[in-house]
Scaffold this motif. Structure first.
Motif, mmCIF file in Angstrom:
data_model
loop_
_atom_site.group_PDB
_atom_site.id
_atom_site.type_symbol
_atom_site.label_atom_id
_atom_site.label_comp_id
_atom_site.label_asym_id
_atom_site.label_seq_id
_atom_site.Cartn_x
_atom_site.Cartn_y
_atom_site.Cartn_z
ATOM 1 N N TRP A 151 0.793 -1.226 0.000
ATOM 2 C CA TRP A 151 0.000 0.000 0.000
ATOM 3 C C TRP A 151 0.827 1.279 0.000
ATOM 4 O O TRP A 151 0.277 2.373 -0.057
ATOM 5 C CB TRP A 151 -0.982 0.022 1.170
ATOM 6 N N ASN A 152 2.164 1.190 0.057
ATOM 7 C CA ASN A 152 2.930 2.453 0.168
ATOM 8 C C ASN A 152 3.028 3.211 -1.152
ATOM 9 O O ASN A 152 2.901 4.433 -1.173
ATOM 10 C CB ASN A 152 4.310 2.206 0.788
ATOM 11 N N TYR A 153 3.312 2.456 -2.237
ATOM 12 C CA TYR A 153 3.281 3.045 -3.587
ATOM 13 C C TYR A 153 2.438 2.081 -4.427
ATOM 14 O O TYR A 153 3.005 1.326 -5.244
ATOM 15 C CB TYR A 153 4.688 3.130 -4.180
ATOM 16 N N PRO A 154 1.141 2.046 -4.244
ATOM 17 C CA PRO A 154 0.342 0.960 -4.832
ATOM 18 C C PRO A 154 0.494 0.831 -6.347
ATOM 19 O O PRO A 154 0.705 -0.265 -6.869
ATOM 20 C CB PRO A 154 -1.089 1.344 -4.463
ATOM 21 N N MET A 156 2.922 2.237 -8.348
ATOM 22 C CA MET A 156 4.326 2.043 -8.739
ATOM 23 C C MET A 156 4.794 0.604 -8.459
ATOM 24 O O MET A 156 5.474 -0.020 -9.285
ATOM 25 C CB MET A 156 5.200 3.021 -7.962
ATOM 26 N N MET A 157 4.437 0.079 -7.293
ATOM 27 C CA MET A 157 4.882 -1.278 -6.961
ATOM 28 C C MET A 157 4.203 -2.306 -7.869
ATOM 29 O O MET A 157 4.795 -3.340 -8.196
ATOM 30 C CB MET A 157 4.614 -1.597 -5.485
ATOM 31 N N ALA A 158 2.964 -2.003 -8.280
ATOM 32 C CA ALA A 158 2.302 -2.901 -9.234
ATOM 33 C C ALA A 158 3.086 -2.891 -10.551
ATOM 34 O O ALA A 158 3.353 -3.947 -11.132
ATOM 35 C CB ALA A 158 0.854 -2.474 -9.453
ATOM 36 N N VAL A 159 3.502 -1.709 -10.987
ATOM 37 C CA VAL A 159 4.249 -1.608 -12.249
ATOM 38 C C VAL A 159 5.594 -2.339 -12.139
ATOM 39 O O VAL A 159 6.024 -3.018 -13.076
ATOM 40 C CB VAL A 159 4.441 -0.122 -12.640
ATOM 41 N N TRP A 160 6.253 -2.227 -10.993
ATOM 42 C CA TRP A 160 7.528 -2.946 -10.812
ATOM 43 C C TRP A 160 7.351 -4.459 -11.008
ATOM 44 O O TRP A 160 8.276 -5.154 -11.406
ATOM 45 C CB TRP A 160 8.092 -2.698 -9.396
ATOM 46 N N LYS A 161 6.159 -4.934 -10.667
ATOM 47 C CA LYS A 161 5.920 -6.378 -10.796
ATOM 48 C C LYS A 161 5.413 -6.728 -12.197
ATOM 49 O O LYS A 161 5.839 -7.711 -12.794
ATOM 50 C CB LYS A 161 4.868 -6.820 -9.765
ATOM 51 N N LEU A 247 10.860 -11.997 -3.675
ATOM 52 C CA LEU A 247 10.423 -11.324 -2.443
ATOM 53 C C LEU A 247 11.142 -9.994 -2.239
ATOM 54 O O LEU A 247 12.375 -9.949 -2.213
ATOM 55 C CB LEU A 247 10.740 -12.211 -1.234
ATOM 56 N N GLU A 248 10.375 -8.945 -2.042
ATOM 57 C CA GLU A 248 10.946 -7.648 -1.649
ATOM 58 C C GLU A 248 10.266 -7.287 -0.335
ATOM 59 O O GLU A 248 9.086 -6.972 -0.306
ATOM 60 C CB GLU A 248 10.660 -6.625 -2.746
ATOM 61 N N LEU A 249 11.046 -7.367 0.759
ATOM 62 C CA LEU A 249 10.405 -7.417 2.082
ATOM 63 C C LEU A 249 10.784 -6.301 3.042
ATOM 64 O O LEU A 249 10.801 -6.483 4.249
ATOM 65 C CB LEU A 249 10.732 -8.771 2.730
ATOM 66 N N GLN A 281 7.092 5.764 4.626
ATOM 67 C CA GLN A 281 6.509 4.464 4.258
ATOM 68 C C GLN A 281 7.203 3.991 2.983
ATOM 69 O O GLN A 281 6.613 3.966 1.893
ATOM 70 C CB GLN A 281 5.002 4.611 4.070
ATOM 71 N N ASP A 282 8.438 3.669 3.142
ATOM 72 C CA ASP A 282 9.293 3.328 2.003
ATOM 73 C C ASP A 282 10.325 2.355 2.537
ATOM 74 O O ASP A 282 10.999 2.640 3.531
ATOM 75 C CB ASP A 282 9.959 4.606 1.480
ATOM 76 N N CYS A 283 10.447 1.217 1.861
ATOM 77 C CA CYS A 283 11.358 0.196 2.377
ATOM 78 C C CYS A 283 12.809 0.639 2.300
ATOM 79 O O CYS A 283 13.675 0.014 2.905
ATOM 80 C CB CYS A 283 11.126 -1.121 1.656
ATOM 81 N N THR A 284 13.090 1.716 1.550
ATOM 82 C CA THR A 284 14.460 2.215 1.483
ATOM 83 C C THR A 284 14.638 3.529 2.254
ATOM 84 O O THR A 284 15.686 4.181 2.133
ATOM 85 C CB THR A 284 14.883 2.442 0.009
ATOM 86 N N ALA A 285 13.661 3.926 3.018
ATOM 87 C CA ALA A 285 13.714 5.212 3.724
ATOM 88 C C ALA A 285 15.019 5.356 4.522
ATOM 89 O O ALA A 285 15.503 4.403 5.137
ATOM 90 C CB ALA A 285 12.520 5.340 4.661
ATOM 91 N N PRO A 436 17.244 7.684 -4.517
ATOM 92 C CA PRO A 436 16.883 7.642 -5.932
ATOM 93 C C PRO A 436 16.987 6.224 -6.509
ATOM 94 O O PRO A 436 17.810 5.426 -6.059
ATOM 95 C CB PRO A 436 17.922 8.539 -6.609
ATOM 96 N N PHE A 437 16.141 5.931 -7.476
ATOM 97 C CA PHE A 437 16.265 4.665 -8.209
ATOM 98 C C PHE A 437 15.997 4.934 -9.682
ATOM 99 O O PHE A 437 15.422 5.974 -10.027
ATOM 100 C CB PHE A 437 15.301 3.597 -7.652
ATOM 101 N N VAL A 438 16.443 4.028 -10.529
ATOM 102 C CA VAL A 438 16.268 4.191 -11.977
ATOM 103 C C VAL A 438 15.852 2.853 -12.576
ATOM 104 O O VAL A 438 16.144 1.789 -12.014
ATOM 105 C CB VAL A 438 17.584 4.668 -12.654
HETATM 106 N N1 LIG Z 1 12.050 3.855 -2.956
HETATM 107 C C1 LIG Z 1 11.287 2.792 -3.532
HETATM 108 C C2 LIG Z 1 10.946 1.831 -2.472
HETATM 109 C C3 LIG Z 1 10.094 0.737 -2.924
HETATM 110 C C4 LIG Z 1 9.511 0.029 -1.754
HETATM 111 O O1 LIG Z 1 9.074 0.589 -0.767
#
Ligand SMILES: NCCCC=O
Length: 475
Positions: A151-154, A156-161, A247-249, A281-285, A436-438
Motif C-alpha cells: 500500500w505504500n506506492y500501490p 508504482m509497486m504494481a508496475v515494478w511487478k 520477495l521484496e520485504l 513508508q518506504d522500504c528504502t527510507a 533515488p532509483f532508476v
Molecule cells: N524507494 C522505492 C521503495 C520501494 C519500496 O518501498
C-alpha cells in the motif's frame, strides 16, 4: 455514494462471485469512499484460468510484439496520468505534486525500459562447447505469475511487478493491498484496453485472497512486496509446490555519516528528505542514521531543524501525506510510546490533527543497537540517530540488523566510500545520496529483505526460465 470496484478478469470488469466487499478509506480524512471486492476461491480460480489460457498465446509472442504493446501502455499512462494520480492520491492521501512529478512519469518509464529490455535479453553465445555439439540458451517465460503488492506506492509497486513479468512473456494475476486497490484497478482499465484478454488480471481482496493467489496451483511463480512475515509465509506456501518466489520485504536502511562530510547542513537536509519521503513508508527510507561521534551534536541539530521544517498534509506545500491506515498509525504511535529512557525525541513523536492519519516528522536520538526502533521497520516519518567511533563500529552497527535492502554512506573520502560500499550487507548502497532509483538498475535486498530483483535486466531475468538446448551436429 461510494464507488464499488470490480475485479478485472479475462479482459472484463466483473463482480466478485464471493459477494463480499471491504471499505476503502481515504487516509487523509478517514472517510470511506469506495468498496472493493473481497475475492474468494471462485474469483481467484477464474483469474488464474484466464491467465493460463492467455499464456498459450502470449507466451508465444515475439519480444518485439510484446514491446510494442508495453510502449502503448507507457503512452497510455502518460495520456491518462491525471486519472491515475487522482486515484492514487485518494488511495494514499499523498500530495498531488509528489505523484505527478515522482511516480506516474517514472511508471511510464519502467514500461518503456522493459519494452526495450525484452528485445535484448542476453546470455552466452551459442557455440560448440563439446565437439560435434552446438549449445543454445533460451530465456523462456515461466507461465502464470501470482503477484501481491503493498500500500505504500500501490501503482508504482504494481508496475515494478507487472512490467518485467509481461515483457518476459508471462501472464499475471495480481492482488493489490486491501487498503489501496483503486489505482491498480485504474491501471487494469488502462492496460486492459491494450493487452489481449487474460494476460493481466486483478483480483482485489484481503490476506486470505492473497493466500489464495500465492497458493494457487496454476501459479508457476509468486512475487510479493510486503513485510518479512508475509514473505516468509509466501515462501513456505510456495515451497509446498516448489513455485519460484520473488520477495521484496522491506528494510531498515543505515545512513552512515562520516566526520569528513563537506556540508553538514546540506547532508542533513538531504537525509531528512530521504527519511520522511512518503511519510517514511518506504522500504528504502533513510530511517537509521549512524553519525560519527565527533559531529553528532551539530548533525543532530541540523537534522532536527530540517525534519521540523518538513510540511505534512494535503496542500501544495506538503512534502508528505498521511500514514496509510489506522493500523499503521497505531504501529508508529506504538514505537513512539515505547521510546526507551536513554533516548530522546528531538522533534515530533505524535499524530497531527483530528482528521486522517497524519504523523509529525520525528527524530529520535540516543538509541542503542538492540532497541526495537533500531532493529525493526517503523515505516513512518521517524528517523533514529546513533553514533559510531570508527569504520569498523559503523559497519558492525549498520549490518547489525536482519534487513539487507539498502543503505548509504556519506563521506568525502573516496577510498572510505569504496570500502564501506563493499562491506555493507545491503542490495543497494548509495554514496552521498539516498533513495533515488532508476529503471536500468536493480532494486532488491539480502538477508530478511528477501531475494529477487525489481527493475533492470536482473528483474527481467527473474521472470524467465533458462533452457539449454544441445544439438548433435556431427563432424
Ligand atoms: N524507494 C522505492 C521503495 C520501494 C519500496 O518501498
Amino acid at each position: 455514494m461510494t464507488t464499488r470496484l470490480q475485479n478485472f478478469i479475462d479482459g472484463k470488469f466483473v463482480d466478485a462471485r464471493s459477494g463480499r466487499f471491504s471499505d476503502v478509506i481515504d487516509p487523509s480524512t478517514g472517510e470511506v469512499y469506495a468498496q472493493a471486492p473481497v475475492s474468494g476461491q471462485e474469483d481467484v480460480d477464474a483469474a488464474f484460468a484466464a491467465a493460463a489460457s492467455a499464456f498459450d498465446t502470449w507466451g508465444q509472442t515475439t519480444p518485439g510484439e510484446r514491446a510494442n504493446l508495453l510502449l502503448k501502455i507507457a503512452d497510455a499512462i502518460d495520456a491518462r496520468a491525471d486519472e491515475i494520480n487522482e486515484a492514487e492520491c485518494r488511495n494514499t492521501g499523498k500530495p498531488a505534486a509528489r505523484m505527478a512529478e515522482d511516480e506516474t512519469p517514472v511508471a511510464a518509464d519502467h514500461f518503456r525500459f522493459f519494452a526495450g529490455a525484452a528485445r535484448t535479453l542476453e546470455g552466452p553465445s551459442a557455440g560448440e562447447f563439446l565437439a560435434e555439439h552446438t549449445s543454445v540458451i533460451r530465456h523462456e517465460p515461466i507461465g502464470v505469475i501470482g503477484q501481491v503488492t503493498p500500500w505504500n506506492y500501490p501503482m508504482m509497486m504494481a508496475v515494478w511487478k507487472i512490467a518485467p513479468a509481461l515483457a518476459a512473456g508471462n501472464t499475471v494475476v495480481l492482488k493489490p493491498s486491501d487498503t489501496t486497490p483503486v489505482s491498480t484497478v485504474k491501471l487494469a482499465e488502462i492496460i486492459g484496453d491494450i493487452l489481449p484478454a487474460g494476460v493481466f488480471n486483478v483480483v482485489t481482496g484481503d490476506r486470505e485472497t492473497g493466500a489464495l493467489v500465492v497458493g494457487h496451483p496454476l501459479a508457476s511463480m509468486v512475487a510479493i512486496t510486503g513485510s518479512v512475515g508475509a514473505g516468509m509465509s509466501v515462501a513456505k506456501t510456495a515451497a509446498d509446490d516448489l513455485k519460484r518466489v520473488h520477495l521484496e520485504l522491506g528494510g531498515k536502511a543505515p545512513v552512515v555519516v562520516f566526520e569528513d562530510i563537506k556540508d553538514i547542513k546540506a547532508a542533513a537536509e538531504a537525509i531528512a528528505g530521504a527519511g520522511l519521503y512518503n511519510a517514511g513508508q518506504d522500504c528504502t527510507a533513510a530511517c537509521r542514521v549512524l553519525v560519527h561521534e565527533s559531529i553528532h551534536d551539530e548533525f543532530a541539530a541540523a537534522l532536527t531543524e530540517a525534519a521540523a521544517a518538513t510540511v505534512t498534509g494535503t496542500g501544495e506545500d506538503a512534502f508528505y501525506g498521511p500514514l496509510n491506515n489506522p493500523t499503521q498509525l497505531e504501529r508508529v504511535t506504538g514505537f513512539l510510546s515505547r521510546v526507551p529512557a536513554h533516548a530522546s525525541v528531538l522533534t515530533g513523536g505524535h499524530k497531527l490533527g483530528d482528521q486522517g492519519y497524519f504523523f509529525a516528522p520525528t527524530v529520535v536520538d540516543g538509541l542503542q543497537q538492540d532497541d526495537e526502533m533500531v532493529q525493526n521497520e517503523v515505516f513512518g516519518p521517524v528517523i533514529t540517530i546513533q553514533t559510531f567511533t570508527d569504520e569498523a563500529d559503523a559497519l558492525a552497527k549498520a549490518n547489525g540488523v536482519r534487513y539487507g535492502l539498502s543503505g548509504s554512506v556519506w563521506t568525502s573520502d573516496h577510498g572510505r566510500a569504496m570500502r564501506m560500499s563493499k562491506r555493507l550487507d545491503f542490495g543497494v548502497v548509495w554514496v552521498n545520496t539516498h533513495i533515488p532509483f532508476v529503471s536500468e538498475m536493480p532494486h532488491g535486498g539480502f538477508k530478511h529483505s528477501g531475494y529477487g530483483k525489481d527493475l533492470s535486466v536482473f528483474g527481467l531475468h527473474d521472470y524467465t526460465r533458462v533452457k539449454h538446448v544441445m544439438h548433435y551436429i556431427g563432424e
